[in-house]
Design a protein around this motif. Structure first.
Motif, PDB file in Angstrom:
ATOM      1  N   UNK A  79     -43.537  36.922  36.190  1.00 37.13           N
ATOM      2  CA  UNK A  79     -42.513  35.764  36.443  1.00 37.13           C
ATOM      3  C   UNK A  79     -43.096  34.440  35.784  1.00 37.13           C
ATOM      4  N   UNK A 135     -36.127  29.374  30.669  1.00 39.98           N
ATOM      5  CA  UNK A 135     -36.420  30.984  30.507  1.00 39.98           C
ATOM      6  C   UNK A 135     -36.476  31.302  29.168  1.00 39.98           C
ATOM      7  N   UNK A 156     -36.234  39.507  31.264  1.00 39.70           N
ATOM      8  CA  UNK A 156     -35.970  39.208  32.744  1.00 39.70           C
ATOM      9  C   UNK A 156     -37.299  39.439  33.506  1.00 39.70           C
ATOM     10  N   UNK A 157     -37.613  38.669  34.692  1.00 38.81           N
ATOM     11  CA  UNK A 157     -38.587  38.969  35.563  1.00 38.81           C
ATOM     12  C   UNK A 157     -38.850  40.266  35.905  1.00 38.81           C
ATOM     13  N   UNK A 158     -40.170  40.738  36.221  1.00 37.17           N
ATOM     14  CA  UNK A 158     -40.708  42.105  36.511  1.00 37.17           C
ATOM     15  C   UNK A 158     -40.382  42.805  35.589  1.00 37.17           C
ATOM     16  N   UNK A 159     -40.655  42.448  34.135  1.00 35.40           N
ATOM     17  CA  UNK A 159     -40.679  43.335  32.961  1.00 35.40           C
ATOM     18  C   UNK A 159     -39.368  43.991  32.852  1.00 35.40           C
ATOM     19  N   UNK A 160     -38.225  43.379  32.972  1.00 39.54           N
ATOM     20  CA  UNK A 160     -36.965  44.201  33.012  1.00 39.54           C
ATOM     21  C   UNK A 160     -36.419  43.658  31.632  1.00 39.54           C
ATOM     22  N   UNK A 207     -35.016  34.285  25.277  1.00 40.84           N
ATOM     23  CA  UNK A 207     -35.344  34.589  26.573  1.00 40.84           C
ATOM     24  C   UNK A 207     -36.228  35.366  27.013  1.00 40.84           C
ATOM     25  N   UNK A 216     -39.067  36.135  30.179  1.00 42.77           N
ATOM     26  CA  UNK A 216     -39.287  35.729  31.785  1.00 42.77           C
ATOM     27  C   UNK A 216     -40.526  36.267  32.391  1.00 42.77           C
ATOM     28  N   UNK A 246     -38.872  38.271  41.575  1.00 43.60           N
ATOM     29  CA  UNK A 246     -39.658  36.961  41.517  1.00 43.60           C
ATOM     30  C   UNK A 246     -38.975  36.094  41.092  1.00 43.60           C
ATOM     31  N   UNK A 247     -39.623  34.889  40.945  1.00 42.89           N
ATOM     32  CA  UNK A 247     -38.595  33.744  40.502  1.00 42.89           C
ATOM     33  C   UNK A 247     -38.080  33.892  39.060  1.00 42.89           C
ATOM     34  N   UNK A 278     -34.158  33.964  36.514  1.00 40.66           N
ATOM     35  CA  UNK A 278     -32.674  34.254  36.372  1.00 40.66           C
ATOM     36  C   UNK A 278     -32.521  35.584  36.305  1.00 40.66           C
ATOM     37  N   UNK A 279     -31.520  35.850  37.005  1.00 39.13           N
ATOM     38  CA  UNK A 279     -31.103  37.337  36.881  1.00 39.13           C
ATOM     39  C   UNK A 279     -29.260  37.270  36.634  1.00 39.13           C
ATOM     40  N   UNK A 331     -28.467  44.523  34.803  1.00 38.55           N
ATOM     41  CA  UNK A 331     -29.452  45.388  34.275  1.00 38.55           C
ATOM     42  C   UNK A 331     -30.856  44.034  34.526  1.00 38.55           C
ATOM     43  N   UNK A 332     -30.680  42.998  34.791  1.00 41.10           N
ATOM     44  CA  UNK A 332     -31.900  42.121  35.117  1.00 41.10           C
ATOM     45  C   UNK A 332     -32.426  42.494  36.261  1.00 41.10           C
ATOM     46  N   UNK A 348     -48.097  47.204  40.653  1.00 34.95           N
ATOM     47  CA  UNK A 348     -48.684  45.952  40.308  1.00 34.95           C
ATOM     48  C   UNK A 348     -48.383  45.110  41.320  1.00 34.95           C
TER      49      UNK A 348
END
Lengths: 207, 207
Positions: free
Chosen positions: A139, A148, A165-169, A198, A200, B81-82, B84-85, B89-90, B203
């Motif tokens: 993140x 972002x 996106x966060x968390x490697x998505x 973008x 994150x 985690x911190x 934007x989602x 899919x995010x 992780x």
């Protein structure tokens, strides 16, 4: 019994006994390792030209690889470390559109997990506020990176994958220290399908 | 300009000026931060009971959270985690079945990225070959862990997320040091929807 931070048990034999040497990557044209099988040890520019109209499962025996949606290393990218990928969900991540194929792939030769370093910049052409990473970051906002988006990258060593996106998505983009001197001056340089700056989350690739 | 390994630029203001203090999590019932909005700073056992039949986008302003498919913290898990989602899919990763909702969520209170340690075991009840991790591992096979399954975990400190496939793809399961003493003796203890001991990446959670 291992007590080192990054080691996980004794090295296992990569292949069943009597199998001989193992090719780095084995692909099947059906999910769950069924159907026609093919082994590769180098780049594949076009799986259809090698007799594979679709790749639906594969196993990476050694090294880190990157797969692509289209031939010629174009389109969505899928960073593939060692392990088993029995179906599309295993390598696709959570990309916005369903792509049930992998039409080209190649090794990631500069991956070096224990010695990876990258600079990121707020604006393109290495301008604006900057940050430095030598560890995985699920993140960027949690580490204080405002906003972002990222404008440009300079990969000093190793190989990294940055995600939407966060968390490697979301969409992932491979960043290599040995690709045009590790310079990614603009979002267009992250890949043929990159449309947004973008980012994150970012992490090192494990060879 | 930051030169520390894990820091990313100067801390940004988490909220626009004049906004006052920020709630840790803000949710919307439509994607891309549209529609009805609601703020939360603690557990939510059931989003429908709070007037939200669906959660389609959200923003995590602080801390690490875990979302669940069903009310009462049941079903598929989504480590958040911190950041934007903006759409499903995010946060969904590449789960095998589409779940367009998040019906409960809570903070991950024991997350401590810089001080996380976990033991993994080949068999349940902490039996068999073991390994130790204090760093992220996108590919257990790459570190020598034979096979693609784990039998049990002992989380010594911090919070971890283990995933079905390499590169943190597939189903994810949260493992916390402050949840039943960090002991996960059997795959059934990883979550109400856990059906397989297949784990190929693990992780640390970033608070």
């Amino acid at each position: 019994v291992s007590t080192e931070g990054e080691q996980c048990g004794p090295p296992a034999s990569p292949c069943p006994p009597g199998h001989g040497s193992c090719p780095p990557i084995v692909v099947w044209d059906e999910p769950f390792f069924q159907g026609k099988r093919h082994e590769f040890s180098t780049d594949c520019y076009s799986t259809p030209e090698r007799g594979f109209s679709t790749v639906r499962s594969f196993r990476i025996e050694s090294g880190a690889w990157v797969g692509f949606e289209h031939c010629g290393f174009q389109g969505q990218q899928f960073v593939l470390e060692r392990g088993e990928y029995p179906c599309w969900e295993a390598w696709s991540g959570s990309n916005a559109y369903h792509v049930d194929r992998m039409s080209s792939f190649r090794p990631i030769t500069c991956a070096e997990h224990g010695r990876s370093q990258l600079l990121l910049f707020e604006q393109e052409n290495f301008q604006g506020r900057r940050g430095e990473l030598s560890d995985d970051c699920p993140s960027l906002p949690a580490l204080g990176w405002g906003g972002s988006a990222v404008g440009s990258f300079l990969v000093c060593s190793g190989a990294w994958v940055c995600s939407q996106y966060p968390g490697y998505r979301g969409f992932q983009y491979l960043l290599e220290s040995d690709s045009h001197a590790g310079e990614y001056k603009h979002v267009r340089e992250w890949g043929s399908h990159a449309q947004t700056g973008q980012v994150q989350s970012i992490r090192r690739v494990q060879q």
